[in-house]
Write a protein that holds these residues in place. Structure first.
Motif, short mmCIF file in Angstrom:
data_model
loop_
_atom_site.label_atom_id
_atom_site.label_comp_id
_atom_site.label_asym_id
_atom_site.label_seq_id
_atom_site.Cartn_x
_atom_site.Cartn_y
_atom_site.Cartn_z
N VAL A 207 62.55 -38.77 50.78
CA VAL A 207 62.49 -38.46 52.36
C VAL A 207 61.17 -38.40 52.56
O VAL A 207 60.15 -37.79 51.94
CB VAL A 207 63.29 -37.34 52.65
N THR A 208 60.92 -39.24 53.62
CA THR A 208 59.53 -39.23 54.46
C THR A 208 59.90 -38.66 55.87
O THR A 208 60.94 -38.43 56.31
CB THR A 208 58.85 -40.36 54.48
N LYS A 209 58.95 -38.68 56.62
CA LYS A 209 58.95 -38.40 58.23
C LYS A 209 60.10 -39.37 58.88
O LYS A 209 60.68 -38.82 59.81
CB LYS A 209 57.82 -38.13 58.72
N ALA A 272 57.81 -38.50 48.63
CA ALA A 272 57.50 -39.49 49.23
C ALA A 272 56.90 -39.32 50.62
O ALA A 272 57.09 -38.43 51.26
CB ALA A 272 58.75 -40.49 49.32
N TYR A 273 55.96 -40.33 50.84
CA TYR A 273 55.18 -40.09 52.48
C TYR A 273 54.85 -41.38 52.97
O TYR A 273 54.97 -42.61 52.09
CB TYR A 273 54.24 -39.25 52.26
N GLU A 274 54.47 -41.41 54.34
CA GLU A 274 54.00 -42.74 54.80
C GLU A 274 52.65 -42.68 54.84
O GLU A 274 51.92 -41.81 55.02
CB GLU A 274 54.71 -42.80 56.17
N ASN A 275 51.98 -43.91 54.42
CA ASN A 275 50.53 -43.99 54.59
C ASN A 275 50.14 -44.34 55.99
O ASN A 275 50.93 -44.67 56.67
CB ASN A 275 50.25 -45.31 53.65
N GLN A 279 53.02 -48.22 55.40
CA GLN A 279 53.60 -48.31 53.96
C GLN A 279 54.33 -47.04 53.44
O GLN A 279 53.71 -45.95 53.95
CB GLN A 279 53.05 -49.19 53.06
N ILE A 280 55.34 -47.15 52.54
CA ILE A 280 55.77 -45.91 51.98
C ILE A 280 55.42 -45.78 50.60
O ILE A 280 55.29 -46.64 49.71
CB ILE A 280 57.50 -46.05 52.15
N ASP A 343 54.49 -28.67 45.59
CA ASP A 343 54.82 -27.66 46.72
C ASP A 343 55.52 -28.05 47.74
O ASP A 343 55.16 -28.83 48.64
CB ASP A 343 53.29 -27.23 47.02
N ASP A 344 56.63 -27.48 47.88
CA ASP A 344 57.68 -27.90 48.89
C ASP A 344 57.25 -28.03 50.21
O ASP A 344 57.86 -28.48 51.08
CB ASP A 344 59.20 -27.27 48.70
N ARG A 345 56.16 -27.04 50.48
CA ARG A 345 55.60 -26.80 51.78
C ARG A 345 55.10 -28.24 52.17
O ARG A 345 54.86 -28.22 53.62
CB ARG A 345 54.50 -25.91 52.15
N PHE A 346 54.86 -28.92 51.37
CA PHE A 346 54.07 -30.42 51.48
C PHE A 346 54.89 -31.53 51.36
O PHE A 346 54.69 -32.78 51.30
CB PHE A 346 52.90 -30.62 50.76
N ALA A 347 56.29 -31.18 51.15
CA ALA A 347 57.32 -32.67 51.18
C ALA A 347 57.51 -33.30 52.23
O ALA A 347 56.80 -33.02 53.49
CB ALA A 347 58.57 -31.77 50.99
N MET A 348 57.43 -34.65 52.27
CA MET A 348 57.36 -35.71 53.11
C MET A 348 56.32 -35.87 53.58
O MET A 348 55.79 -36.87 54.53
CB MET A 348 58.56 -35.43 54.14
#
Length: 474
Positions: A207-209, A272-275, A279-280, A343-348
């Motif tokens: 999952v991303t934002k 996962a995250y968005e650049n 892009q993902i 570190d789940d605080r930085f998920a997505m």
């Protein structure tokens, strides 16, 4: 790998070293632990009843508690005093009719005041976080339409939203995927139905934002095979590895795009995250071969376990593109790894550190001694790894010549600590003594600070999570 079958409590467990006082909460984990011997020959090792362990850590001390999840299967079999359920996810091999045959044995997580014991073939079972009492099958107070619930929901660190899905969501052998989310208060938000290109395993997702990504493992389902007494899953080397990309907010069924990569086995997702360019980026272990070798292809072909290697890989998607063929994934760690955590605080979001299990054959593991007592079927990892994605450096902590380590979890040093500043915790199987230890590493120094010595042996588990005391109290 023999069953553990222990329920009870151990107060003030023996600790070697010193547990930092800022570690205050509970580590929950679940293992498949068969209550009765199966009547299926060579039954898959994770076809056991869900048994939940809780390590309550406070003031440098540890209290341990363990209980089975009281599923319908568990209760019916206890009444009959024998196994009633047959092959993994094949109801046609059972000798009793059950409304739900899930064993709730894959993951245990905390949401909205309840523990949810999950296995992806059914709905979760709710449990009391303190007593581990089973509260019952949980459909989120009637809000859930799907027949299944993922074992890997994701949590938005900013909003507390739980992002979920179910595959084979209309029953065994159906291509339907139900994507849904719940707010922190337990109320459903998004709810959309999709159709996958093949009926295949979707064990984890990312999952991303603004997007969700569904990796399809090329283990495919056939109802005809199941009805003939065969396996639910069969490896298909002829199909691509599909990745479904769907807008996370306000999606419609037609919005999903099924990207294709070469045939491969996608493992558990790290993040996962968005650049900046839209892009993902998704990081996950990938293997060229069938990691679930106990479910071979239609010709009976399967790799030898010693030939398997899952390397942490990076897959990049352009969600605006109409070209469904993906470029070759980038390998970002050459080691054989699995069960990556961040570190789940930085998920997505863009992450810098990844913690994982590593199999390093250069370390002096005594495989001859381990092989004589461990049993088969479980991925072997002899080290905990910390990967710095900025420098590419992989630090390793070797757990010992006759030991194997299970999935790690990360605990921040404080709510305001920098990313990766905290502790890594994992259960270790000690085959020399046939016992289990909980090891705690300082992630900054990457060294052992404490070892919790359980007076019993726990079976190999699947997944677990750390819950801070403040979240349990809220």
């Amino acid at each position: 790998m023999k069953p553990c079958r222990f329920e009870g409590e151990v107060q003030n467990v023996e600790v070697h070293g010193s547990i930092p006082p800022e570690i205050n909460g509970t580590f929950y984990r679940v293992m498949p632990d068969p209550q009765f011997p199966p009547f299926i020959e060579n039954d898959v090792w994770f076809n056991g009843d869900g048994c939940v362990s809780a390590f309550r850590i406070h003031d440098g001390q540890v209290d341990f508690k363990q209980r089975f999840v009281r599923t319908e299967k568990f209760e019916r079999e206890r009444e009959a005093n024998r196994a009633l359920v047959g092959k993994y996810r094949n109801k046609y091999t059972d000798i009793a009719d059950l409304k739900t045959r899930t064993t709730a044995n894959t993951n245990i997580l905390h949401f909205n005041g309840k523990l949810l014991a999950c296995k992806e073939d059914g709905l979760p079972y709710a449990m009391d976080p303190d007593t581990l009492e089973t509260l019952g099958l949980w459909d989120f107070e009637g809000q859930l339409e799907s027949a299944t619930f993922t074992a890997h929901p994701k949590f938005d660190p900013e909003t507390g939203e739980m992002v979920c899905f179910g595959y084979e969501a209309k029953g065994d052998g159906t291509p339907d995927v139900n994507y849904y989310t719940f707010g922190r208060n337990g109320k459903i938000r998004e709810n959309v139905w999709l159709v996958a290109p093949v009926v295949a395993m979707i064990h984890d997702f990312a999952v991303t934002k603004n997007y969700v990504i569904f990796p399809l493992i090329p283990q495919t389902c056939s109802l005809e095979r199941m009805k003939a007494g065969g396996e639910h899953w069969q490896w298909d080397p002829t199909i691509p590895c599909y990745f479904g990309v769907l807008p996370r907010h306000g999606p419609k069924s037609g919005d999903v795009k099924w990207f294709r990569s070469r045939n491969a086995f996608p493992g558990h997702t790290a993040n996962a995250y968005e650049n900046e360019d839209g892009q993902i980026t998704m990081d996950l272990p990938m293997s060229e071969k069938n990691v679930f070798f106990w479910w071979p292809d239609k010709n009976g072909n399967a790799p030898a376990p010693t030939d398997l290697c899952s390397q942490l890989s990076r897959v990049v998607f352009d969600p605006r593109s109409d070209n469904m063929d993906l470029p070759e994934p980038l390998i970002i760690a050459k080691e054989d790894v699995e069960f990556p955590r961040i570190d789940d605080r930085f998920a997505m979001m863009r992450h810098k550190y990844c913690f994982m299990n590593v199999m390093d054959h250069s370390l002096e593991t005594n495989f001859a001694a381990i092989g004589a007592v461990m049993g088969g079927g479980y991925p072997l990892f002899n080290a905990l790894g910390q990967l710095d994605l900025g420098t590419g450096e992989m630090k390793k902590y070797f757990v010992g010549a006759q030991s194997m380590v299970q999935e790690p979890v990360f605990i921040p040093r404080s709510k305001a600590a920098d990313e990766g500043d905290g502790y890594v915790m994992a259960l270790v199987n000690r085959y020399e003594t046939m016992s289990s230890d909980l090891v705690i590493l300082d992630a900054r120094a990457w060294e052992l600070v404490a070892e919790v010595k359980l007076p019993l042996r726990l079976r190999a588990g699947l997944h677990g999570n750390w819950v801070d005391a403040s979240d349990l109290a809220r």
